[in-house]
Design an enzyme around this catalytic site. Structure first.
Site, PDB file in Angstrom:
ATOM      1  N   ASP A 136       1.388  -1.178  -0.142  1.00  0.00           N
ATOM      2  CA  ASP A 136      -0.289   0.185  -0.220  1.00  0.00           C
ATOM      3  C   ASP A 136       1.343   1.184  -0.158  1.00  0.00           C
ATOM      4  O   ASP A 136       2.008   1.171   0.363  1.00  0.00           O
ATOM      5  CB  ASP A 136      -1.127   0.186   1.306  1.00  0.00           C
ATOM      6  CG  ASP A 136      -1.889  -0.990   1.060  1.00  0.00           C
ATOM      7  OD1 ASP A 136      -2.363  -1.286  -0.445  1.00  0.00           O
ATOM      8  OD2 ASP A 136      -2.617  -0.972   2.382  1.00  0.00           O
ATOM      9  N   LYS A 162      -3.825   3.109  -2.395  1.00  0.00           N
ATOM     10  CA  LYS A 162      -4.884   4.037  -2.376  1.00  0.00           C
ATOM     11  C   LYS A 162      -4.581   5.302  -1.502  1.00  0.00           C
ATOM     12  O   LYS A 162      -4.065   4.913  -0.387  1.00  0.00           O
ATOM     13  CB  LYS A 162      -6.028   2.697  -1.591  1.00  0.00           C
ATOM     14  CG  LYS A 162      -6.600   1.591  -2.678  1.00  0.00           C
ATOM     15  CD  LYS A 162      -8.103   1.237  -1.599  1.00  0.00           C
ATOM     16  CE  LYS A 162      -8.109  -0.095  -2.087  1.00  0.00           C
ATOM     17  NZ  LYS A 162      -6.996  -1.029  -1.341  1.00  0.00           N
ATOM     18  N   MET A 183      -8.747   8.787   8.591  1.00  0.00           N
ATOM     19  CA  MET A 183      -9.156   9.463   7.324  1.00  0.00           C
ATOM     20  C   MET A 183      -9.894  10.127   7.549  1.00  0.00           C
ATOM     21  O   MET A 183     -10.952  10.491   6.767  1.00  0.00           O
ATOM     22  CB  MET A 183      -9.333   8.173   6.774  1.00  0.00           C
ATOM     23  CG  MET A 183      -9.004   6.885   5.966  1.00  0.00           C
ATOM     24  SD  MET A 183      -8.878   5.372   5.524  1.00  0.00           S
ATOM     25  CE  MET A 183     -10.561   4.912   7.060  1.00  0.00           C
TER      26      MET A 183
END
Length: 270
Positions: A47, A69, A182
């Site tokens: 990642d 991502k 996030m």
């Protein structure tokens, strides 16, 4: 009998998927078990939050495939990542799915394992230090404390397909620490939503950017003013948000915290 059958199967040459938590980015926080598995990988799917230092610790002969991502920017859709895991494992390869933090905490690890076992592929999940633990520990903000917080919640700011998480009524307990993953890009609307739902605007609030890395920064404020503070400070992503009375302990510990003395940007609560 069942255990014996499994031992026989696993002793044969066959592919398997190892879901490995790479932790928060500091290679010294990687587990020994994770390192051992990484060093015998045939394929590594990694990642964007996996640091170069950690990636360099994988087997030199391993095929390394970036599948990272970031918000609104996916190198490969989740379905494509699932397909790669299955494809390489069915080709009798040792596949390491290398994820930042811990695979089972907002890392989609459960979704990937569901796909793997659907094809009868064996797996093992190796935990990593999740960002909340790394950020809080490095900054000197205990997530729980008998005098301040009797529980802690890990909350994602976004649900599936990018829908905002607006379940603010579940986050009003003043004896609870809340950590938002996030959430930096939604900071203004989240803080306003929490206050409108009934959370005290004077609740201490912290933003911790680049947790556990040499570039870590900490911004301290309150629920009411943290968005304004961030508008000026512009701490970068990735970042964790911590809300609760335990944030006040940052100021008590900061001058003695060897981990953060030379790395933090402090804006005191007002």
């Amino acid at each position: 009998m069942e255990s014996g059958v499994q031992d026989t199967q696993l002793s044969q040459k066959q592919g398997a998927v190892y879901l490995v938590g790479a932790g928060s980015g500091d290679p010294e926080l990687l587990t020994l078990k994770a390192l051992r598995v990484m060093q015998r990988a045939d394929v590594v799917l990694y990642d964007s939050l996996v640091s170069e230092d950690i990636l360099d610790m994988c087997a030199l002969t391993a095929e390394k495939i970036f599948v990272g991502k970031r918000r609104a920017n996916h190198a490969l859709p989740q379905e494509g990542i699932n397909e790669l895991l299955v494809k390489h494992a069915l080709a009798n390869k040792t596949v390491v799915r290398l994820k930042g933090g811990d695979p089972f905490i907002f890392g989609r690890g459960g979704e990937e394992i569901q796909e793997v076992v659907r094809y009868g592929i064996f797996f093992e999940s190796i935990p990593g230090i999740t960002a909340a633990s790394a950020a809080a520990s490095r900054a000197g903000i205990p997530l729980t404390h008998r005098d301040h917080a009797q529980s802690v919640q890990f909350v994602t700011a976004c649900k599936k397909l990018g829908a905002p998480n607006e379940d603010y009524s579940e986050l009003l307990d003043s004896t609870q620490t809340v950590v938002f993953y996030m959430g930096l890009h939604r900071l203004d609307e989240m803080t306003k939503g929490l206050i409108e739902a009934g959370r005290d605007g004077a609740t201490p609030f912290a933003i911790i950017s680049h947790a556990s890395l040499p570039t870590q920064q900490v911004l301290i404020g309150t629920l009411k003013d943290i968005a304004e503070q961030q508008a000026s400070a512009s701490l970068p992503t990735p970042a964790l948000l911590i809300m609760g009375d335990v944030v006040n302990l940052y100021g008590e510990f900061a001058n003695y915290n060897l981990a953060s003395l030379s790395q933090t940007l402090e804006v005191s609560c007002v």
